[in-house]
Design an enzyme around this catalytic site. Structure first.
Site, PDB file in Angstrom:
ATOM      1  N   HIS A  16      47.485  33.431  35.832  1.00 11.23           N
ATOM      2  CA  HIS A  16      46.509  33.616  36.922  1.00 11.23           C
ATOM      3  C   HIS A  16      45.891  32.318  37.433  1.00 11.23           C
ATOM      4  CE1 HIS A  16      43.916  33.618  33.312  1.00 11.23           C
ATOM      5  NE2 HIS A  16      43.034  33.040  34.103  1.00 11.23           N
TER       6      HIS A  16
HETATM    7  C1  UD1 Z   1      38.423  34.011  37.170  1.00 15.24           C
HETATM    8  C2  UD1 Z   1      37.903  32.672  36.674  1.00 15.24           C
HETATM    9  C3  UD1 Z   1      38.906  32.034  35.734  1.00 15.24           C
HETATM   10  C4  UD1 Z   1      39.277  32.989  34.633  1.00 15.24           C
HETATM   11  C5  UD1 Z   1      39.738  34.317  35.202  1.00 15.24           C
HETATM   12  C6  UD1 Z   1      39.946  35.283  34.083  1.00 15.24           C
HETATM   13  C7  UD1 Z   1      36.463  31.360  38.185  1.00 15.24           C
HETATM   14  C8  UD1 Z   1      36.428  30.215  39.122  1.00 15.24           C
HETATM   15  N1  UD1 Z   1      37.678  31.742  37.778  1.00 15.24           N
HETATM   16  O1  UD1 Z   1      39.600  33.749  37.910  1.00 15.24           O
HETATM   17  O2  UD1 Z   1      38.350  30.868  35.160  1.00 15.24           O
HETATM   18  O3  UD1 Z   1      40.293  32.418  33.850  1.00 15.24           O
HETATM   19  O4  UD1 Z   1      38.720  34.838  36.065  1.00 15.24           O
HETATM   20  O5  UD1 Z   1      40.681  36.395  34.438  1.00 15.24           O
HETATM   21  O6  UD1 Z   1      35.448  31.892  37.844  1.00 15.24           O
HETATM   22  N2  UD1 Z   1      40.366  40.551  41.886  1.00 15.24           N
HETATM   23  C9  UD1 Z   1      40.554  41.900  41.899  1.00 15.24           C
HETATM   24  N3  UD1 Z   1      39.815  42.667  41.062  1.00 15.24           N
HETATM   25  C10 UD1 Z   1      38.896  42.156  40.191  1.00 15.24           C
HETATM   26  C11 UD1 Z   1      38.700  40.787  40.195  1.00 15.24           C
HETATM   27  C12 UD1 Z   1      39.436  39.984  41.049  1.00 15.24           C
HETATM   28  O7  UD1 Z   1      41.364  42.422  42.663  1.00 15.24           O
HETATM   29  O8  UD1 Z   1      38.272  42.924  39.437  1.00 15.24           O
HETATM   30  C13 UD1 Z   1      41.190  39.706  42.783  1.00 15.24           C
HETATM   31  C14 UD1 Z   1      40.512  39.417  44.123  1.00 15.24           C
HETATM   32  O9  UD1 Z   1      41.499  39.392  45.091  1.00 15.24           O
HETATM   33  C15 UD1 Z   1      39.968  38.005  43.901  1.00 15.24           C
HETATM   34  C16 UD1 Z   1      40.997  37.387  42.971  1.00 15.24           C
HETATM   35  O10 UD1 Z   1      41.432  38.454  42.145  1.00 15.24           O
HETATM   36  O11 UD1 Z   1      39.835  37.300  45.100  1.00 15.24           O
HETATM   37  C17 UD1 Z   1      40.442  36.279  42.118  1.00 15.24           C
HETATM   38  O12 UD1 Z   1      39.272  36.677  41.402  1.00 15.24           O
HETATM   39  P1  UD1 Z   1      38.192  35.562  40.954  1.00 15.24           P
HETATM   40  O13 UD1 Z   1      37.164  36.174  40.084  1.00 15.24           O
HETATM   41  O14 UD1 Z   1      37.724  34.780  42.129  1.00 15.24           O
HETATM   42  O15 UD1 Z   1      39.051  34.539  40.131  1.00 15.24           O
HETATM   43  P2  UD1 Z   1      40.103  34.789  38.986  1.00 15.24           P
HETATM   44  O16 UD1 Z   1      41.423  34.274  39.439  1.00 15.24           O
HETATM   45  O17 UD1 Z   1      40.016  36.192  38.504  1.00 15.24           O
HETATM   46  N1  UDP Z   2      43.424  40.021  28.121  1.00 12.87           N
HETATM   47  C1  UDP Z   2      43.470  41.411  28.139  1.00 12.87           C
HETATM   48  N2  UDP Z   2      44.360  42.037  28.964  1.00 12.87           N
HETATM   49  C2  UDP Z   2      45.228  41.356  29.758  1.00 12.87           C
HETATM   50  C3  UDP Z   2      45.177  39.941  29.744  1.00 12.87           C
HETATM   51  C4  UDP Z   2      44.255  39.300  28.926  1.00 12.87           C
HETATM   52  O1  UDP Z   2      42.729  42.067  27.404  1.00 12.87           O
HETATM   53  O2  UDP Z   2      46.025  41.993  30.478  1.00 12.87           O
HETATM   54  C5  UDP Z   2      42.432  39.352  27.246  1.00 12.87           C
HETATM   55  C6  UDP Z   2      42.974  38.322  26.286  1.00 12.87           C
HETATM   56  O3  UDP Z   2      43.370  38.923  25.065  1.00 12.87           O
HETATM   57  C7  UDP Z   2      41.794  37.406  26.090  1.00 12.87           C
HETATM   58  C8  UDP Z   2      41.126  37.421  27.456  1.00 12.87           C
HETATM   59  O4  UDP Z   2      41.588  38.612  28.108  1.00 12.87           O
HETATM   60  O5  UDP Z   2      40.895  37.959  25.136  1.00 12.87           O
HETATM   61  C9  UDP Z   2      41.520  36.215  28.259  1.00 12.87           C
HETATM   62  O6  UDP Z   2      41.109  36.387  29.584  1.00 12.87           O
HETATM   63  P1  UDP Z   2      41.834  35.716  30.824  1.00 12.87           P
HETATM   64  O7  UDP Z   2      43.201  35.312  30.462  1.00 12.87           O
HETATM   65  O8  UDP Z   2      41.648  36.647  31.963  1.00 12.87           O
HETATM   66  O9  UDP Z   2      40.904  34.463  31.124  1.00 12.87           O
HETATM   67  P2  UDP Z   2      40.846  32.965  30.559  1.00 12.87           P
HETATM   68  O10 UDP Z   2      40.770  33.020  29.080  1.00 12.87           O
HETATM   69  O11 UDP Z   2      42.039  32.248  31.085  1.00 12.87           O
HETATM   70  O12 UDP Z   2      39.620  32.398  31.194  1.00 12.87           O
END
Ligand code: UD1
Ligand code: UDP
Length: 364
Positions: free
Chosen positions: A208
């Site tokens: 992601h």
């Molecule tokens: C965010 C965090 C990242 C983290 C990740 C974990 C920031 C800058 N980024 O990235 O550090 O590793 O979460 O998963 O805070 N969306 C949905 N449904 C949701 C949430 C998001 O559809 O419930 C989609 C939307 O299109 C959104 C995109 O995902 O624009 C990105 O979501 P966002 O929270 O901005 O960043 P992540 O890539 O999820």
């Molecule tokens: N995780 C989960 N389901 C998924 C992917 C990740 O439960 O489909 C859990 C994973 O085990 C870990 C956490 O989400 O505990 C990590 O989150 P993510 O990868 O979204 O964010 P990051 O750690 O990169 O910020």
């Protein structure tokens, strides 16, 4: 005097970090009043509610419902709404975790209202300021009163930045508290049966990072590598909503669908995902948390990034960084399949007792 503490969550990786603290502080009702604040940065059932269920978290006391947006929009919305909550609820301490936008936004709000902030998972550095998370880490660490670190490398980073030693507390890795607490429940998950896959016979994938999925060339390279690896082993890919959106935007859905040995599934709940990790042959990821969890499970992990803020997963664990070139990704996977792996060791203080060490600081 009883302390009112706000525990802030916003995005998926925050839930498994705050759940152990919520449980620990709740053991001392005469000393702490704990409130759970959810910014709503992640809001899909599978990115949020699932984790409240699996991790035994109660409904948030305050839900800010900020949703998605550009960095500026999302951060501003969190700051505007949380400031209001702080003014109304007046906590004594705010605890934030990790490096997402909710972390930095809520920390800034609190500090400007002279409410001290504790940062859980402080001191990690990728040294890569193109990553939004690095900016969030730097901002939060520079204003937090308590810097709660997961490993010694984080202490060294903070000392080198001139943070006074008395603010830095090596408490260990809080994600591992959740793993220890829930690994038996995860073991009982029936996700393998549901997906009709067998332990040790698949590679688990998560992706992601904007650096990997927000540009056509990067995402296309990764999918090409997957299609080659899938000739040798089944791939299981619970897809993050950002990545799903980008596959469609770049017209790559058909290329993914054409990989016969790849199971594209919805984001998995915590128990299911932990089960998928512990039974996998190896993992390909760009997640921060997954680098740590795979080290704890001693499962080989290929991290598709040029750097990591979690170097201990490489020096002590089972993680390695892989360049974003199809041949590098495929070669690394082939080496693992040929048995070229190392066991690694579990870093110190990744022992399931981090929440206890954090609560002890605040009880003092
Ligand atoms: C965010 C965090 C990242 C983290 C990740 C974990 C920031 C800058 N980024 O990235 O550090 O590793 O979460 O998963 O805070 N969306 C949905 N449904 C949701 C949430 C998001 O559809 O419930 C989609 C939307 O299109 C959104 C995109 O995902 O624009 C990105 O979501 P966002 O929270 O901005 O960043 P992540 O890539 O999820
Ligand atoms: N995780 C989960 N389901 C998924 C992917 C990740 O439960 O489909 C859990 C994973 O085990 C870990 C956490 O989400 O505990 C990590 O989150 P993510 O990868 O979204 O964010 P990051 O750690 O990169 O910020």
């Amino acid at each position: 005097m009883k302390k009112k503490i706000h525990l802030v969550v916003g995005a998926r990786p925050n839930f498994m970090k705050m759940a152990p603290l919520y449980r620990e502080f709740s053991k001392y009702p005469a000393e702490f009043e704990v409130k759970l604040i959810h910014t709503g940065q992640h809001y899909d059932e599978r990115m949020s509610d699932f984790f409240f269920n699996d991790l035994g978290l109660p409904k948030p006391d305050i839900y800010l419902g900020v949703g998605s947006g550009t960095h500026g929009e999302q951060t501003a919305r969190i700051m505007e709404r949380y400031e209001q909550s702080l003014l109304e609820d007046k906590p004594d301490i705010v605890i934030v975790a990790g490096d997402v936008n909710s972390t930095a936004a809520c920390a800034i709000d609190a500090v400007k209202l002279h409410i001290p902030v504790a940062h859980l998972e402080a001191g990690l550095r990728s040294w890569d300021r193109t990553m939004p998370e690095e900016i969030n880490r730097l901002l939060t660490d520079s204003i937090a009163e308590w810097l709660l670190t997961p490993s010694i490398d984080a202490n060294i980073n903070l000392q080198n930045e001139g943070i006074p030693a008395e603010k830095i507390h090596l408490v260990g890795n809080i994600m591992i508290d959740s793993l220890c607490e829930f690994k038996d429940k995860a073991k009982a998950s029936e996700i393998l049966e549901r997906l009709k896959i067998r332990a040790g016979e698949y590679c688990l994938i998560t992706l992601h990072r904007p650096g990997n999925v927000d540009n056509f060339a990067g995402l296309d390279t990764i999918i090409s590598a997957f299609s080659q690896i899938a000739e040798k082993i089944k791939l299981v890919f619970p897809i993050h909503p950002r990545t799903r959106k980008q596959l469609t935007a770049f017209g790559l859905d058909d290329k993914v669908a054409a990989i016969k040995n790849l199971l594209l599934i919805e984001p998995a709940g915590y128990y299911d995902f932990i089960k998928l990790q512990m039974e996998s042959r190896f993992i390909i990821t760009d997640s921060g948390g997954v680098q740590e969890e795979s080290t704890w499970f001693q499962i080989p992990c290929l991290t598709l990034r040029p750097n990591t803020e979690r170097p201990i997963t490489i020096t002590e664990g089972t993680n390695q960084l892989i360049k974003l070139e199809a041949k590098d990704i495929v070669t690394a996977a082939e080496k693992i399949l040929a048995g070229e792996t190392r066991q690694g060791k579990i870093p110190d203080n990744w022992d399931g007792k981090t929440a206890q060490r954090v609560a002890a600081i605040f009880r003092d």
